[in-house]
Design a protein around this motif. Structure first.
Motif, short mmCIF file in Angstrom:
data_model
loop_
_atom_site.label_atom_id
_atom_site.label_comp_id
_atom_site.label_asym_id
_atom_site.label_seq_id
_atom_site.Cartn_x
_atom_site.Cartn_y
_atom_site.Cartn_z
N GLY A 158 15.48 19.25 -35.21
CA GLY A 158 14.51 18.59 -34.37
C GLY A 158 14.95 17.07 -34.36
N GLY A 159 16.16 16.61 -34.65
CA GLY A 159 16.50 15.06 -34.63
C GLY A 159 17.00 14.97 -33.05
N PHE A 163 20.63 10.98 -34.22
CA PHE A 163 21.42 10.43 -35.08
C PHE A 163 22.81 10.66 -35.43
CE2 PHE A 163 16.78 10.52 -35.66
CZ PHE A 163 16.43 9.49 -36.18
N ILE A 321 5.72 18.21 -28.58
CA ILE A 321 7.11 17.48 -27.89
C ILE A 321 7.11 18.26 -26.51
CG2 ILE A 321 8.74 19.25 -29.08
CD1 ILE A 321 10.56 16.84 -28.99
N TRP A 330 7.03 12.91 -26.16
CA TRP A 330 5.84 13.31 -27.24
C TRP A 330 4.79 13.41 -26.87
CZ3 TRP A 330 9.12 14.28 -31.16
CH2 TRP A 330 10.48 13.60 -31.21
N PRO A 337 7.21 5.11 -38.79
CA PRO A 337 7.36 4.19 -40.06
C PRO A 337 8.66 3.13 -39.92
CG PRO A 337 7.83 6.66 -40.28
CD PRO A 337 7.40 6.42 -38.97
N SER A 340 11.98 4.93 -40.36
CA SER A 340 12.59 5.71 -39.25
C SER A 340 13.60 4.74 -38.56
CB SER A 340 11.48 6.08 -38.22
OG SER A 340 11.88 6.64 -37.05
N VAL A 343 16.63 4.21 -40.96
CA VAL A 343 17.78 5.57 -41.02
C VAL A 343 18.40 5.44 -39.68
CG1 VAL A 343 17.83 7.91 -41.12
CG2 VAL A 343 16.37 6.77 -42.74
N LEU A 356 14.71 7.77 -30.54
CA LEU A 356 13.45 8.72 -30.57
C LEU A 356 12.59 8.59 -29.58
CD1 LEU A 356 13.04 9.92 -34.41
CD2 LEU A 356 14.07 11.34 -32.52
N GLU B 179 6.73 0.98 -48.79
CA GLU B 179 6.11 1.59 -47.52
C GLU B 179 5.53 3.20 -48.01
OE1 GLU B 179 8.85 2.59 -44.43
OE2 GLU B 179 7.12 2.69 -42.99
N GLY B 192 9.94 16.83 -34.20
CA GLY B 192 10.80 15.64 -34.36
C GLY B 192 11.61 15.79 -35.60
N TRP B 195 11.99 15.02 -41.51
CA TRP B 195 11.82 13.93 -42.60
C TRP B 195 11.54 14.71 -43.95
CZ3 TRP B 195 13.61 9.34 -41.86
CH2 TRP B 195 13.69 8.63 -40.66
#
Lengths: 358, 486
Positions: A158-159, A163, A321, A330, A337, A340, A343, A356, B179, B192, B195
């Motif tokens: 789902g990335g 990345f 999505i 999206w 956050p 995100s 990373v 993203l 956080e 997405g 995570w």
């Protein structure tokens, strides 16, 4: 379609992929383009097609594992596994459309069979990829059980290739059930359909798949197992739920409708949302409130698909999505956050891959 | 209170931050947290914090981030890789009081739990509705979900059902930066990047999970559990190969060697066929019609595998007896030796026989006894290396054998850890499995989550200065037979 300012690159080996990533300040790996919205990015981005980075490089039936280059088609993989009586139990989608294994991972496309043993994330074991600095790295493992290092392979599911660019992927596979039966259960209204979906999911039968079109009064079930066991189970299912067994030749068509999104044709735009079974009726209402839209309820009410003429989606209460056609990338609520961005900066410090957000 | 040393200023500020009684600093209290299931390593923390709410955990982590104070989150302390080993310059945050099951949704089949909920408590709560939580580490009666999430705990049913990460749908966590994040949801679909998947197995280096959404599965209708005894370990291994090649997908495939059988017999009076050098346990599960069909095939395969004896469990009681012997094996080995190291390296299944031959040869050559109990279905070894810590050089010899086994696992294309995590125990072997660039990528990711390196420091990554080794025998809970090392 975006106009492409640069010629597409076609690496044939992981090293060439790394070289391609390093060759331009902005790049994105793309597969066969069966989920085109996901790679609809700025015209300054050089596309790296994985279609020539193809082939199964290791397959050990006795280990229940294989490793394939990212551009290998899911169709080739399924055919190779089938020769040894094995399969990817999550039914990778868009197989006939030519989807690649890399694109399937990047898009997080698990099909109907995910209901029984889990989706893509539950079968991916390892990934070799090029990070944003152009280095080839291997994360995860090549054995069915491994807990060393952070689980980057799962993170790549789902990335959207944002990345890293995947070169090779290792999967766990299972023996394929000797036989399977497809059922069609009749339902009188959306509420009844939602009840059937929840009820069949909580039985002793261990169904492989529970799927339903939004606008038809029907739920499709699939049951796999040794042939000797299926008749008795099938009789029991049919006494509890009104419907019938679909003959094998027609069953193929049912699962093609689901797996290839044939139900959505000819509507050009296709989106996916993360659903929960208790909100199936609400999802049905959301789809039906949009003129000309069609929908599909997958994985016993855990995923909803919506097809539209255009990208003008009604506000979605669920995160989602858009896979194909127009519209935003999206749907629904989306949190952003700080972690995100941290990373992203860790794996791709120069933002060589798109973010993203695009 | 036996403490006489005055509290350091940072601990005084921590005490002031929380309601009375949350911060333990007395020697007697702190001593109880000096080690976990890996008893060879011990360290005394500055203090132990016992939060009662998520808000308190968040406040403590934010305090640690502001003060750059290292913290080690801890559940029941059953980690076998030293995953919750304290650091002398930091605090332990123990999560056992966050032990509520917040949601049990039997229709949608998920539970939302706090990190201190005990693994088995989830299944116990779900059982009346015909559901269960699949991951079943041997310590499941005491280990917590928070610890399972941090170390991606496994168990005996991983080939078919996967590990902890395959059953965590979503979670809320406080990261080392302070956080608070929410990943995933109750849906089986993720939108997405995954995570949740990235967080599970982070070994406590990213932060602390506060709420975890677990998928529940319907309990299998019937089980068919068979115990087969063999004259050699190799025959048992060949039987596994035959079962796997047949296209059957058993819920569990386990092997115990002669030394493990001896221990289980002594400890729980397990009864094995006489003359066995190895025992194979295979369990089928599912709807009764499916198990009936699969059972015929399994019986035929086992009959053709030259067993000394094949014993199918005739009822639930006999099935439990088979599992009791298996799950007690490791704590039982404690009776044979004052100290032991247990590892969890993985080799490709087809190389299991070769791996065991090597382990046995090294064991003889080095004069270090080694028992083997393993998840044969997924190539997950559990060599149990016996030593007497009072004997000069014994620990070093045991560690040398352990090191050889880990390197062998990597050379064979496997992994240094299948389910215990790297922790403190195997951190020096991370660079054996990953090259320098790969370790750098892991480092960068770590830094994104924890720029100050305060969350569970000293785990996963090799460090120049290792904590002092000691030898202290069985964990107190292990002596009591409550936990076991698998």
């Amino acid at each position: 379609m975006t106009t492409e300012a640069f010629p597409t690159l076609y690496p044939t080996t992981p090293d060439e992929l790394a070289e391609a990533v390093r060759s331009a300040p902005r790049v994105l790996a793309v597969g066969a383009g069966t989920k085109p919205r996901l790679s609809q990015v700025g015209s300054d981005v050089v596309r790296i097609a994985t279609t020539k980075l193809s082939g199964i490089i290791e397959y050990e039936p006795s280990e229940f594992t294989f490793t394939a280059l990212a551009g290998t088609t899911v169709r080739e993989i399924a055919a190779t596994l089938a020769k040894r009586g094995q399969y990817l139990p999550f039914d990778p989608m868009l197989l006939q459309a030519g989807a690649t294994i890399g694109g399937t991972v990047a898009a997080g496309m698990s099909g109907p069979g995910r209901w029984r043993f889990g989706g893509l994330r539950d079968f991916i074991l390892g990934v070799r990829f090029v990070d944003g600095t152009g280095r080839l790295v291997r994360m995860g493992g090549k054995v069915v059980k491994n807990a060393a290092g952070f689980d980057i392979p799962k993170f790549f599911v789902g990335g959207l290739g944002r990345f890293g660019a995947m070169a090779e992927i290792t999967f766990k596979v299972f023996p394929k059930p000797a036989a399977s039966i497809t059922f069609q259960v009749a339902t009188k209204d959306p509420a009844a359909k939602a009840r059937v979906i929840q009820a069949v999911a909580n039985t002793r039968w261990e169904l492989d798949a529970v799927e339903a079109p939004v606008s038809e009064a029907v739920v499709f079930l699939r049951l796999g197992g040794p042939a000797a066991s299926l008749e008795a189970l099938s009789n029991e299912i049919m006494t509890q739920f009104p419907g019938h067994v679909i003959p094998e030749e027609n069953a193929v068509e049912v699962w093609r409708r689901v797996g290839e999104f044939a139900w959505s044709q000819p509507l050009p735009t296709l989106g996916k949302v993360a659903l929960t079974p208790a909100r199936v009726v609400e999802f049905t209402g959301w789809v039906q409130s949009q003129a000309g839209a069609r929908g599909w309820i997958g994985a016993a009410g855990n995923v909803g698909f919506i097809a539209r003429r255009d990208g003008d989606f009604a506000a979605s209460p669920w995160p989602g999505i858009v896979l194909r056609g127009e519209g935003p990338l999206w749907l629904g609520p989306r949190s952003d956050p700080a972690i995100s961005r941290a990373v992203k900066a860790a794996l791709d410090p120069d933002q060589r891959f798109p973010t993203l957000d695009a | 209170m036996t403490r006489s040393v005055p509290l350091s200023p940072v601990i005084q500020r921590l005490v002031a931050l929380l309601p009375a009684g949350r911060v333990l600093t007395g020697q007697a209290h702190v001593a109880a947290y000096e080690c976990d299931g890996l008893t060879a390593f011990q360290a005394k923390p500055l203090a132990v914090v016992v939060p009662e709410t998520q808000e308190e955990v968040i406040a403590v982590v934010r305090f640690c981030a502001a003060e750059k104070l290292p913290f080690v989150a801890r559940g029941s302390g059953t980690s076998l890789s030293g995953g919750s080993l304290p650091v002398a310059t930091g605090i332990v945050i123990t999560l056992n009081r966050l032990n509520r099951i917040l949601t049990l949704d039997i229709h949608q089949r998920f539970a939302v739990v706090e990190p201190g909920v005990v693994n088995l408590a989830v299944t116990t709560a779900a059982q009346p509705y015909g559901l269960h939580y699949a991951p079943d580490p041997s310590s499941q009666s005491v280990c917590t979900i928070g610890g399972n999430v941090a170390f991606n705990a496994g168990g005996a049913h991983c080939l078919k059902y996967g590990m902890t990460s395959n059953h965590v749908l979503g979670l809320k966590a406080v990261l080392a930066t302070g956080e608070v994040v929410e990943f995933g949801s109750a849906s089986r679909e993720q939108i997405g990047p995954d995570w949740t998947g990235l967080f599970v197995g982070n070994e406590g280096l990213f932060g602390i999970a506060l709420e975890i959404t677990l998928q529940l599965l319907p309990r299998a209708e019937v089980f068919h559990t068979v115990l087969a005894g063999y004259g050699t370990l190799e025959q048992a291994g060949d039987a596994v190969t035959a079962v796997v090649a047949s296209g059957l997908l058993p819920g569990a495939i386990e092997i115990m060697d002669a030394l493990a059988l001896e221990a289980a017999t002594a400890a729980v009076h397990a009864d094995y066929p006489p003359g066995c050098e190895a025992v194979l346990i295979v369990e089928l599960e599912g709807p009764r019609e499916v198990v009936a069909a699969d059972r015929e095939r399994l019986d035929a395969i086992l009959a053709a595998s030259n067993p000394i004896e094949v014993r199918p469990a005739r009822d639930a009681k006999e099935r439990l007896a088979i599992w009791k012997g298996r799950k007690s094996a490791f704590s039982a080995v404690g009776r044979l030796s004052p100290d032991f190291i247990v590892q969890d390296g993985v080799v490709p299944r087809r190389r299991l026989g070769e791996a065991l031959r090597k382990i046995n040869a090294w064991s003889r050559e080095m004069g270090v006894r080694c028992a083997n109990v393993f998840h044969a279905g997924d190539g997950n070894l559990h060599p149990l290396i016996l030593y007497d810590g009072r004997e000069e050089g014994a620990l070093q010899r045991a560690e040398e054998l352990a090191g050889r086994i880990l390197k062998m696992c990597v050379e064979m294309g496997g992994s240094i850890t299948g389910e215990h995590g790297v922790g403190v125990e195997k951190r020096e072997y991370l660079p054996v499995m990953f090259n320098a660039v790969e370790v750098d990528v892991l480092h960068r990711l770590h830094e994104a989550f924890d720029p100050f390196r305060i969350a569970n420091p000293g785990k996963m990554f090799p460090v120049a200065a290792a904590p002092a080794l000691s030898h202290s025998g069985l964990h107190p809970l292990e002596k009591a037979g409550v936990i076991s090392r698998e």
